[in-house]
Design a protein around this motif. Structure first.
Motif, PDB file in Angstrom:
ATOM      1  N   MET A   1      74.629  34.335  34.482  1.00  0.00           N
ATOM      2  CA  MET A   1      75.873  33.139  33.791  1.00  0.00           C
ATOM      3  C   MET A   1      76.675  33.962  33.922  1.00  0.00           C
ATOM      4  O   MET A   1      77.258  33.022  33.454  1.00  0.00           O
ATOM      5  N   GLU A   2      77.229  35.277  34.131  1.00  0.00           N
ATOM      6  CA  GLU A   2      78.295  35.744  34.454  1.00  0.00           C
ATOM      7  C   GLU A   2      78.776  34.792  35.528  1.00  0.00           C
ATOM      8  O   GLU A   2      79.617  34.876  35.985  1.00  0.00           O
ATOM      9  N   LYS A   3      77.811  35.208  36.647  1.00  0.00           N
ATOM     10  CA  LYS A   3      77.908  34.997  38.112  1.00  0.00           C
ATOM     11  C   LYS A   3      78.047  32.972  38.166  1.00  0.00           C
ATOM     12  O   LYS A   3      79.651  32.607  38.366  1.00  0.00           O
ATOM     13  N   ALA A   4      78.025  32.593  37.140  1.00  0.00           N
ATOM     14  CA  ALA A   4      78.146  31.040  37.347  1.00  0.00           C
ATOM     15  C   ALA A   4      79.568  30.666  36.894  1.00  0.00           C
ATOM     16  O   ALA A   4      80.316  29.562  37.255  1.00  0.00           O
ATOM     17  N   LYS A   5      79.352  31.563  35.790  1.00  0.00           N
ATOM     18  CA  LYS A   5      81.131  31.919  34.942  1.00  0.00           C
ATOM     19  C   LYS A   5      82.484  32.007  36.269  1.00  0.00           C
ATOM     20  O   LYS A   5      83.295  31.018  36.094  1.00  0.00           O
ATOM     21  N   GLY A   6      81.804  32.770  36.973  1.00  0.00           N
ATOM     22  CA  GLY A   6      82.542  33.085  38.075  1.00  0.00           C
ATOM     23  C   GLY A   6      83.082  32.099  39.034  1.00  0.00           C
ATOM     24  O   GLY A   6      84.142  31.993  39.619  1.00  0.00           O
ATOM     25  N   ASP A   7      81.606  31.563  39.751  1.00  0.00           N
ATOM     26  CA  ASP A   7      81.718  30.314  40.493  1.00  0.00           C
ATOM     27  C   ASP A   7      82.860  29.074  39.936  1.00  0.00           C
ATOM     28  O   ASP A   7      84.003  28.754  40.477  1.00  0.00           O
ATOM     29  N   ALA A   8      82.341  29.052  38.445  1.00  0.00           N
ATOM     30  CA  ALA A   8      83.490  27.649  38.022  1.00  0.00           C
ATOM     31  C   ALA A   8      84.614  28.227  38.092  1.00  0.00           C
ATOM     32  O   ALA A   8      85.791  27.009  38.408  1.00  0.00           O
ATOM     33  N   ARG A   9      85.198  29.516  37.580  1.00  0.00           N
ATOM     34  CA  ARG A   9      86.184  29.944  38.449  1.00  0.00           C
ATOM     35  C   ARG A   9      87.321  29.560  39.455  1.00  0.00           C
ATOM     36  O   ARG A   9      88.195  29.072  39.676  1.00  0.00           O
ATOM     37  N   GLN A  10      86.333  29.945  39.859  1.00  0.00           N
ATOM     38  CA  GLN A  10      86.856  29.966  41.359  1.00  0.00           C
ATOM     39  C   GLN A  10      86.768  29.038  42.049  1.00  0.00           C
ATOM     40  O   GLN A  10      87.361  28.429  43.102  1.00  0.00           O
ATOM     41  N   ALA A  11      86.362  27.567  41.635  1.00  0.00           N
ATOM     42  CA  ALA A  11      85.827  26.395  41.682  1.00  0.00           C
ATOM     43  C   ALA A  11      87.352  25.716  41.247  1.00  0.00           C
ATOM     44  O   ALA A  11      87.953  25.137  41.867  1.00  0.00           O
ATOM     45  N   LYS A  12      87.024  26.123  40.426  1.00  0.00           N
ATOM     46  CA  LYS A  12      88.994  25.673  39.631  1.00  0.00           C
ATOM     47  C   LYS A  12      90.167  25.725  40.090  1.00  0.00           C
ATOM     48  O   LYS A  12      90.635  24.890  40.597  1.00  0.00           O
TER      49      LYS A  12
ATOM     50  N   GLY B   1      96.624  34.289  42.243  1.00  0.00           N
ATOM     51  CA  GLY B   1      95.762  35.367  43.258  1.00  0.00           C
ATOM     52  C   GLY B   1      95.292  36.097  42.471  1.00  0.00           C
ATOM     53  O   GLY B   1      94.162  36.578  42.020  1.00  0.00           O
ATOM     54  N   ASP B   2      95.739  35.912  40.805  1.00  0.00           N
ATOM     55  CA  ASP B   2      95.399  36.785  39.974  1.00  0.00           C
ATOM     56  C   ASP B   2      93.990  36.673  39.379  1.00  0.00           C
ATOM     57  O   ASP B   2      92.633  36.745  38.977  1.00  0.00           O
ATOM     58  N   GLN B   3      94.028  34.959  38.642  1.00  0.00           N
ATOM     59  CA  GLN B   3      92.695  34.244  38.811  1.00  0.00           C
ATOM     60  C   GLN B   3      91.704  34.454  39.178  1.00  0.00           C
ATOM     61  O   GLN B   3      90.713  34.518  39.624  1.00  0.00           O
ATOM     62  N   LYS B   4      91.814  33.846  40.952  1.00  0.00           N
ATOM     63  CA  LYS B   4      91.063  34.090  42.015  1.00  0.00           C
ATOM     64  C   LYS B   4      90.809  35.777  42.316  1.00  0.00           C
ATOM     65  O   LYS B   4      89.281  36.278  42.178  1.00  0.00           O
TER      66      LYS B   4
END
Length: 57
Positions: free
Chosen positions: A37-48, A3-6
């Motif tokens: 770039m930051e938004k893409a990083k967040g998208d990648a983290r969410q996908a993970k 949940g923290d990562q999400k």
């Protein structure tokens, strides 16, 4: 922990979107690119995190 990562992913996405929009509004291409770039990083983290949820359940 998951949940923290999400939450972190959502925060990165929001921060990136704000930065991108602000950069576009003031005509600062560098800020716009950093926001994307930051938004893409967040998208990648969410996908993970979503992938981890699929394999857990």
């Amino acid at each position: 922990m998951a949940g923290d990562q999400k939450a972190k992913a959502k925060a990165e996405q929001a921060k990136g979107k704000i930065k991108e929009t602000t950069g576009r509004a003031v005509g600062n291409e560098r800020m716009t690119a950093e926001g994307r770039m930051e938004k893409a990083k967040g998208d990648a983290r969410q996908a993970k995190e979503k992938t981890k949820d699929i394999f857990k359940g």
